[in-house]
Design a protein around this motif. Structure first.
Motif, PDB file in Angstrom:
ATOM      1  N   MET A 181      90.953 -69.743   2.388  1.00  0.00           N
ATOM      2  CA  MET A 181      89.763 -70.334   1.784  1.00  0.00           C
ATOM      3  C   MET A 181      88.511 -69.530   2.149  1.00  0.00           C
ATOM      4  N   GLU A 182      88.412 -69.102   3.404  1.00  0.00           N
ATOM      5  CA  GLU A 182      87.268 -68.290   3.827  1.00  0.00           C
ATOM      6  C   GLU A 182      87.180 -66.998   3.017  1.00  0.00           C
ATOM      7  N   ASN A 183      88.290 -66.314   2.836  1.00  0.00           N
ATOM      8  CA  ASN A 183      88.292 -65.064   2.072  1.00  0.00           C
ATOM      9  C   ASN A 183      87.897 -65.297   0.628  1.00  0.00           C
ATOM     10  N   THR A 184      88.357 -66.393   0.050  1.00  0.00           N
ATOM     11  CA  THR A 184      88.027 -66.712  -1.341  1.00  0.00           C
ATOM     12  C   THR A 184      86.528 -66.928  -1.505  1.00  0.00           C
ATOM     13  N   ILE A 185      85.916 -67.667  -0.575  1.00  0.00           N
ATOM     14  CA  ILE A 185      84.484 -67.945  -0.665  1.00  0.00           C
ATOM     15  C   ILE A 185      83.663 -66.687  -0.387  1.00  0.00           C
ATOM     16  N   GLU A 186      84.085 -65.900   0.596  1.00  0.00           N
ATOM     17  CA  GLU A 186      83.323 -64.695   0.943  1.00  0.00           C
ATOM     18  C   GLU A 186      83.349 -63.650  -0.164  1.00  0.00           C
ATOM     19  N   LEU A 187      84.341 -63.677  -1.018  1.00  0.00           N
ATOM     20  CA  LEU A 187      84.433 -62.723  -2.134  1.00  0.00           C
ATOM     21  C   LEU A 187      84.039 -63.351  -3.464  1.00  0.00           C
ATOM     22  N   PHE A 188      83.531 -64.573  -3.432  1.00  0.00           N
ATOM     23  CA  PHE A 188      83.120 -65.270  -4.649  1.00  0.00           C
ATOM     24  C   PHE A 188      81.817 -64.669  -5.177  1.00  0.00           C
ATOM     25  N   ILE A 189      81.815 -64.264  -6.442  1.00  0.00           N
ATOM     26  CA  ILE A 189      80.619 -63.704  -7.075  1.00  0.00           C
ATOM     27  C   ILE A 189      80.141 -64.675  -8.152  1.00  0.00           C
ATOM     28  N   PRO A 190      78.924 -65.229  -8.017  1.00  0.00           N
ATOM     29  CA  PRO A 190      78.429 -66.194  -8.990  1.00  0.00           C
ATOM     30  C   PRO A 190      78.466 -65.646 -10.415  1.00  0.00           C
ATOM     31  N   ASP A 191      78.953 -66.503 -11.327  1.00  0.00           N
ATOM     32  CA  ASP A 191      79.053 -66.189 -12.760  1.00  0.00           C
ATOM     33  C   ASP A 191      80.046 -65.074 -13.073  1.00  0.00           C
ATOM     34  N   VAL A 192      80.795 -64.634 -12.076  1.00  0.00           N
ATOM     35  CA  VAL A 192      81.881 -63.679 -12.297  1.00  0.00           C
ATOM     36  C   VAL A 192      83.211 -64.315 -11.895  1.00  0.00           C
ATOM     37  N   THR A 193      83.270 -64.789 -10.652  1.00  0.00           N
ATOM     38  CA  THR A 193      84.450 -65.517 -10.201  1.00  0.00           C
ATOM     39  C   THR A 193      84.422 -66.922 -10.782  1.00  0.00           C
ATOM     40  N   GLU A 194      85.509 -67.360 -11.352  1.00  0.00           N
ATOM     41  CA  GLU A 194      85.584 -68.694 -11.934  1.00  0.00           C
ATOM     42  C   GLU A 194      85.721 -69.744 -10.829  1.00  0.00           C
ATOM     43  N   THR A 195      84.965 -70.811 -10.956  1.00  0.00           N
ATOM     44  CA  THR A 195      84.989 -71.868  -9.943  1.00  0.00           C
ATOM     45  C   THR A 195      86.360 -72.543  -9.863  1.00  0.00           C
ATOM     46  N   LYS A 196      87.140 -72.444 -10.921  1.00  0.00           N
ATOM     47  CA  LYS A 196      88.456 -73.088 -10.881  1.00  0.00           C
ATOM     48  C   LYS A 196      89.379 -72.426  -9.860  1.00  0.00           C
ATOM     49  N   LEU A 212      59.641 -60.343 -21.378  1.00  0.00           N
ATOM     50  CA  LEU A 212      58.975 -61.617 -21.580  1.00  0.00           C
ATOM     51  C   LEU A 212      59.361 -62.569 -20.465  1.00  0.00           C
ATOM     52  N   ALA A 213      58.399 -63.372 -19.996  1.00  0.00           N
ATOM     53  CA  ALA A 213      58.657 -64.272 -18.873  1.00  0.00           C
ATOM     54  C   ALA A 213      59.728 -65.289 -19.201  1.00  0.00           C
ATOM     55  N   GLY A 214      59.769 -65.753 -20.449  1.00  0.00           N
ATOM     56  CA  GLY A 214      60.742 -66.772 -20.836  1.00  0.00           C
ATOM     57  C   GLY A 214      62.159 -66.258 -20.790  1.00  0.00           C
ATOM     58  N   GLU A 215      62.379 -64.977 -21.043  1.00  0.00           N
ATOM     59  CA  GLU A 215      63.727 -64.434 -21.050  1.00  0.00           C
ATOM     60  C   GLU A 215      64.343 -64.452 -19.666  1.00  0.00           C
ATOM     61  N   ASN A 216      63.534 -64.282 -18.636  1.00  0.00           N
ATOM     62  CA  ASN A 216      64.068 -64.276 -17.275  1.00  0.00           C
ATOM     63  C   ASN A 216      64.691 -65.617 -16.918  1.00  0.00           C
ATOM     64  N   GLU A 217      64.110 -66.718 -17.405  1.00  0.00           N
ATOM     65  CA  GLU A 217      64.642 -68.035 -17.110  1.00  0.00           C
ATOM     66  C   GLU A 217      66.015 -68.220 -17.726  1.00  0.00           C
ATOM     67  N   TYR A 218      66.178 -67.731 -18.971  1.00  0.00           N
ATOM     68  CA  TYR A 218      67.475 -67.879 -19.634  1.00  0.00           C
ATOM     69  C   TYR A 218      68.526 -66.961 -19.019  1.00  0.00           C
ATOM     70  N   ASP A 219      68.113 -65.822 -18.511  1.00  0.00           N
ATOM     71  CA  ASP A 219      69.045 -64.855 -17.945  1.00  0.00           C
ATOM     72  C   ASP A 219      69.385 -65.161 -16.484  1.00  0.00           C
ATOM     73  N   ARG A 220      68.740 -66.161 -15.919  1.00  0.00           N
ATOM     74  CA  ARG A 220      68.951 -66.468 -14.508  1.00  0.00           C
ATOM     75  C   ARG A 220      70.379 -66.965 -14.284  1.00  0.00           C
ATOM     76  N   PRO A 221      71.064 -66.500 -13.224  1.00  0.00           N
ATOM     77  CA  PRO A 221      72.441 -66.943 -12.963  1.00  0.00           C
ATOM     78  C   PRO A 221      72.490 -68.434 -12.646  1.00  0.00           C
ATOM     79  N   SER A 222      73.642 -69.027 -12.864  1.00  0.00           N
ATOM     80  CA  SER A 222      73.791 -70.470 -12.658  1.00  0.00           C
ATOM     81  C   SER A 222      73.693 -70.855 -11.189  1.00  0.00           C
ATOM     82  N   MET A 223      73.958 -69.921 -10.281  1.00  0.00           N
ATOM     83  CA  MET A 223      73.823 -70.168  -8.845  1.00  0.00           C
ATOM     84  C   MET A 223      73.461 -68.865  -8.156  1.00  0.00           C
ATOM     85  N   ASP A 224      72.759 -68.977  -7.023  1.00  0.00           N
ATOM     86  CA  ASP A 224      72.342 -67.775  -6.295  1.00  0.00           C
ATOM     87  C   ASP A 224      73.420 -67.279  -5.339  1.00  0.00           C
TER      88      ASP A 224
END
Length: 450
Positions: free
Chosen positions: A120-135, A174-186
Motif C-alpha cells: 500500500m505504501e508503494n502504491t501511494i508513493e507512486l500515485f500520480i494525480p490524474d494519471v494513476t486511476e484511483t480504482k 487567460l486566467a479562466g483557462e488555468n482554473e479549468y486546467d487545474r488537476p483534480s488533486m494536488d
C-alpha cells in the motif's frame, strides 16, 4: 522327463536365479522408484497449478497447507490469495522476492502484514494525480484493510506538469483557462483511503519528492491548502488512529489550525508529531487547545517557529492536563518568558515524564524555574536543556535541585556554559537515580514472576 535349463552341479535354487537374471531397462536413465511422487503430492501440485481458477485451501490439512505455502506461485493475483492464504511462508516468499530488506519484527512478526503495508505504501508513493486511476487503490482496500495497521508514506508525487502552450509562452494565457486546467488533486487524496482502513493505528506522512533531480521546485516539498483540507477530513474519519506523524511538509499556522480543528475530541489519538515544519504561535495555541480536548500522551513540536506566546499557551494547557507524558519543543524560538511559564505549569502537573527544550534561547532564569520543579516534582524522568546559555547561576540552581531529586534519570545540559563542577554533580545524581530505577524494575519483574 523334462531337461533342466541349469548346468549340472548348480548350487542355487531356480527361483533365486530367475530374479537375478531379470532386468528392467527404463527409457529414462534417471528414473527410480524412489523419486516417484505419491498420489497426494500429485494432487497438491495440481491444486497449486490451477489455484487461480479453482482456489482450494481451507479444506486442506495443516501439513498440506504448509506444502502449498512452500510451492504456490507468488505471482498469483492478490484478489485470489489475500483473504484465502493465511500468514506464513507464502507471504514471507512474497516479501523477500519483492524487497531486499525485510525485518518482520517491525510488523509484529507478521509477513502478511508486512506485505500489505509495504504494498500500500508503494502504491501511494507512486500515485500520480490524474494519471494513476484511483480504482487501483480502491480495489486494494478490501484485500488489505484487515492487515494494515501502519503506513509510512515518505513521498507524495505532484501532478504531471503539462508543457506550456504557445499562447502562454507569448503571454496570452487567460486566467479562466488555468482554473479549468487545474488537476483534480494536488497530491494523493487520503480522504478516499483512511476512512476505509478500519485497523489503521499509525500514519507517518511527508509531503515531498525524494528524487526530483533537475526538476526541483519548492512546491514539491509542501502540503497545499487542498491537501490540508482533504487530509483533515480523512483524519477525522479515521477513528482508530493512535499516532500521527506529519513532518517536513511546510505546515504553517493556518494548516496546523485546520488539522487540529478536525482532531479535537479524537477518540484514540495518543501521539502527535508536527516536527520540522513552520508552525508558529497561532498554531501552537491550536495545539494547546487540543491538549485540553484529547488524550494525547506524546507531543513533538520540534524544529518549528514557536516562541514565548505559543509556549505560554501550551504551558497553560499543561497545568490542567493529566495525560501528556512527553513534550518536545526542541529547536524553536522560546525565551525565558515561555520557559518560565512551562516551569510554573509543571509545579501543578504530576503526569509529564519527559521535557525537551534543547536548542532554544532560554537562559539561567528558565533553569532556575525548572530547578524548582526538579526539587519538588518526583514524576519528571528526563529534562533536556542542551544548547542553551544557562550560565553558572543556572547550573548552580539545577545542582542544588538535583540534590533533593530521586526521579530524574536524564538531565542533558551539554553546551550550556554550566560550571564543570555542577555538571559533574548533576551527572553523579543522575547515575545514582538510574541505578535505583534499574533495581526497582528488577524487583518488580521478580515479583511478577513469583
Amino acid at each position: 522327463m523334462s531337461r533342466s535349463p541349469y548346468p549340472p552341479g548348480a548350487n542355487f535354487k531356480p527361483a533365486e536365479d530367475y530374479r537375478r537374471l531379470r532386468r528392467i531397462i527404463a527409457e529414462d536413465s534417471d528414473w527410480s522408484l524412489a523419486i516417484v511422487p505419491c498420489l497426494s503430492t500429485l494432487c497438491l501440485q495440481s491444486i497449486m497449478r490451477n489455484f487461480e481458477e479453482s482456489p482450494i485451501f481451507e479444506v486442506l490439512t495443516p501439513i498440506q497447507k504448509d506444502f502449498v505455502h512452500d510451492g504456490l506461485s507468488t505471482s498469483l493475483p492478490l484478489n485470489v490469495t489475500a483473504n484465502l492464504i493465511s500468514d506464513g511462508v507464502f507471504w514471507k516468499r512474497c516479501c523477500e522476492q519483492r524487497w531486499d530488506l525485510c525485518n518482520v519484527s517491525h510488523y509484529n512478526h507478521s509477513w502478511k502484514r508486512m506485505f500489505f503495508e509495504r504494498h500500500m505504501e508503494n502504491t501511494i508513493e507512486l500515485f500520480i494525480p490524474d494519471v494513476t486511476e484511483t480504482k487501483t487503490v480502491l480495489e486494494m482496500i478490501p484485500l488489505c484493510k484487515n492487515y494494515v495497521k501502519r503506513l509510512d508514506i515518505s513521498q507524495l508525487l505532484p501532478p504531471v506538469k503539462e508543457p506550456q502552450k504557445e499562447e502562454e509562452e507569448y503571454g496570452l494565457d487567460l486566467a479562466g483557462e488555468n482554473e479549468y486546467d487545474r488537476p483534480s488533486m494536488d497530491h494523493f487524496d487520503f480522504n478516499i483511503l483512511l476512512k476505509r482502513l478500519t485497523k489503521l493505528e499509525e500514519l507517518h506522512l511527508a509531503y515531498r519528492v525524494k528524487q526530483c533531480g533537475m526538476n526541483f521546485e519548492w512546491k514539491m516539498f509542501e502540503m497545499t491548502d487542498r491537501d490540508c483540507e482533504s487530509l483533515a477530513k480523512a483524519l477525522k474519519s479515521c477513528r482508530t488512529l493512535k499516532l500521527l506523524r506529519l513532518y517536513e511538509s511546510h505546515i504553517e499556522d493556518k494548516k496546523c489550525r485546520l488539522l487540529v480543528k478536525h482532531l479535537l475530541d479524537h477518540p484514540s489519538l495518543r501521539e502527535l508529531d508536527f516536527s520540522h515544519n513552520l508552525i508558529g504561535d497561532k498554531g501552537a495555541r491550536a495545539v494547546a487547545k487540543l491538549l485540553t480536548r484529547s488524550k494525547l500522551e506524546t507531543l513533538n513540536m520540534s524544529d518549528n517557529g514557536v516562541s514565548d506566546m505559543g509556549a505560554k499557551a501550551i504551558a497553560h494547557a499543561l497545568s490542567k492536563n493529566s495525560t501528556l507524558l512527553s513534550l518536545n519543543l526542541r529547536l524553536n524560538r522560546l525565551k525565558d518568558e515561555g520557559g518560565q511559564a512551562l516551569g510554573k505549569a509543571l509545579l501543578n502537573n504530576n503526569t509529564l515524564l519527559h521535557l525537551h527544550l534543547g536548542g532554544n534561547e532560554v537562559t539561567g532564569q528558565t533553569a532556575i524555574a525548572l530547578a524548582k520543579v526538579i526539587a519538588q516534582n518526583n514524576t519528571l524522568k528526563s529534562v533536556n536543556l542542551s544548547c542553551n546559555i544557562l550560565g553558572v547561576d543556572g547550573g548552580k540552581a539545577l545542582e542544588e535541585a538535583m540534590s533533593y531529586n530521586t526521579s530524574v534519570t536524564e538531565c542533558d545540559i551539554r553546551l550550556t556554559e554550566v560550571d564543570e563542577q555542577s555538571v559533574s554533580f548533576i551527572n553523579q545524581v543522575v547515575w545514582t537515580n538510574q541505578s535505583e530505577e534499574e533495581k526497582r524494575l528488577a524487583n518488580e519483574s521478580k515479583t511478577k514472576k513469583t
